[in-house]
Scaffold this motif. Sequence first.
Motif, PDB file in Angstrom:
ATOM      1  N   THR A 250     -56.710  14.383 -39.847  1.00  0.00           N
ATOM      2  CA  THR A 250     -56.520  15.811 -40.107  1.00  0.00           C
ATOM      3  C   THR A 250     -55.012  16.032 -40.012  1.00  0.00           C
ATOM      4  O   THR A 250     -54.499  16.522 -39.011  1.00  0.00           O
ATOM      5  N   ASN A 252     -52.857  17.978 -41.174  1.00  0.00           N
ATOM      6  CA  ASN A 252     -52.264  19.306 -40.982  1.00  0.00           C
ATOM      7  C   ASN A 252     -52.590  19.900 -39.613  1.00  0.00           C
ATOM      8  O   ASN A 252     -52.196  21.026 -39.318  1.00  0.00           O
ATOM      9  N   SER A 285     -56.055  16.942 -45.319  1.00  0.00           N
ATOM     10  CA  SER A 285     -55.933  18.258 -44.682  1.00  0.00           C
ATOM     11  C   SER A 285     -57.311  18.781 -44.298  1.00  0.00           C
ATOM     12  O   SER A 285     -58.261  18.649 -45.067  1.00  0.00           O
ATOM     13  N   PHE A 290     -55.456  24.783 -42.560  1.00  0.00           N
ATOM     14  CA  PHE A 290     -54.639  24.870 -43.772  1.00  0.00           C
ATOM     15  C   PHE A 290     -54.189  26.318 -43.951  1.00  0.00           C
ATOM     16  O   PHE A 290     -54.969  27.194 -44.313  1.00  0.00           O
TER      17      PHE A 290
END
Length: 487
Positions: A250, A252, A285, A290
């Motif tokens: 992940t 982000n 992401s 996000f």
Amino acid sequence: MAGTFDISLDSLAGRSVPAEDVSSECLSDSLQPIRKDRKAPKTAPCATGMRDGATFFLETFGCQMNDHDSEKVAGVLLSRGYRQVESPDAASLVLYNTCSIREKAAQKVFSRLGEYRTKQAAGQVIGVLGCVAQQEGEEIFARAPWVSLVCGSASYRKLPELLAQVEAGHQRVTGLNNDTDETFETPVTRRDNPWRAYLTIIEGCDKACAYCVVPFTRGPERSRASDSVLKEVRELADLGYSEVQLLGQTVNSYADPSSRRMRFSELLLAVADVPGMRRVRFTTSHPRDFGADIVAALESQPKLCNHVHLPVQSGSTKVLREMVRTYTRDEYLEKIAMLRKAKRPIAITTDIIVGFPGETEADFAETLSLLEEVQYDALFSFKYSPRPNTPSLSMPDAISEEEKSRRLAVLQETQREIQGKRNAGMINTMFEVLVSGKSRRENQWSGHTSCHRVINFTSQEQNLLGTYVQVLVTGAGPNSLAGEQVT
Ligand code: SAM
Ligand code: SF4
């Protein structure tokens, strides 16, 4: 592989899945159609000579993070004096870096280990690394007693000391501690690609998707300090790399542990500012993390590639809730709307699981309608695979294999049509292409656009590998574009 052209689009997710479980529409990584049991490339000098004569063979199954872990493991071995070889038969140390995301991936590892039953007797040392190592632990010694080393990715920092034990002749060496706040950084990384470098900025995962083994196999989320990331990017630029891909399960959710406390979007901009860097990508992401700041960064800095991989998994809010994805269909669509409103077009790709327990026909229809609504540039699609320790293992209303296969085929056909139309819309468009392949056919080259499409093109020029050229699109299939270089 569908389509008029014979090279599939490149993707960012680069997962390592058995081909039969993967959408034929998906974009594969590393310029290859889905082929994840890659052998070692031709390489590489030894460094310190600690182990004169020792050789290693390293085979990698899995995602881009596994690929990059292997590049770092190879760096550790080279700096211990090992030499990398291309065949297990020629190696004193045979290592498998494994993937357990789906059942078939894990089975494949055990069948590969079976092939090496006789190696230990011949004096070779066999080691299992990565997700299957972490998941199965010492059970691997019971199932394959000829294995001497079992090490999960959260213990890679300890590899030098584990290797020292293996070199001293120990038979059952393990690195299985998953409870760590350390990241795996190496002084030497032996990279596979001469132009594009992977760089892991966050390891592990703290999300708890009901179907997923990653939080168990890769440990908790831990980010690398921004200064250390930027130092490595500068080193990569000095070595001639012009494209860097920031990695994380992940990515982000990045949380800079240093006092700078750089946000992910700030880190993206800082990486793009490094002189010599021309393209910056990032994957994967998570929709929850996000935000508008990432879109603003993409808008403000053209070196940030115009492509975002944003896995949705299902178009049904009910299924998303069961999956514990932490967003609804509408919340996901808000993120898509943000991207669609950006000042330049941004390609969007995704992952989808079909046949999650309890997924009804109506839920599946919502996934199909999401595809129509978003118009993805590509997708990775998977049949749900029950995995050990995961909450979904005990969920009722399992979907039959036959029905999962049917849904997968319908999903893929829907996406194939969407991709065909989207790619056809690119005819007569000009793209900057990083040239990464040369066909055996004369004057035929291939490379990637910033939006991560593979394009096969003609050029009369020589020595294009690693350069950036302008290509006019003259043809399109669902999986790739065709064109000609414009000088
Ligand atoms: N962290 C990424 C995210 O949240 O989207 C995904 C990483 S996972 C290694 C890659 C993909 O594998 C997931 O997006 C999901 O589609 C698929 N996957 C994971 N577990 C699965 C399972 N048990 N069965 C089928 N597909 C699975
Ligand atoms: Fe797995 Fe979910 Fe973490 Fe992605 S976010 S690695 S799917 S648990």
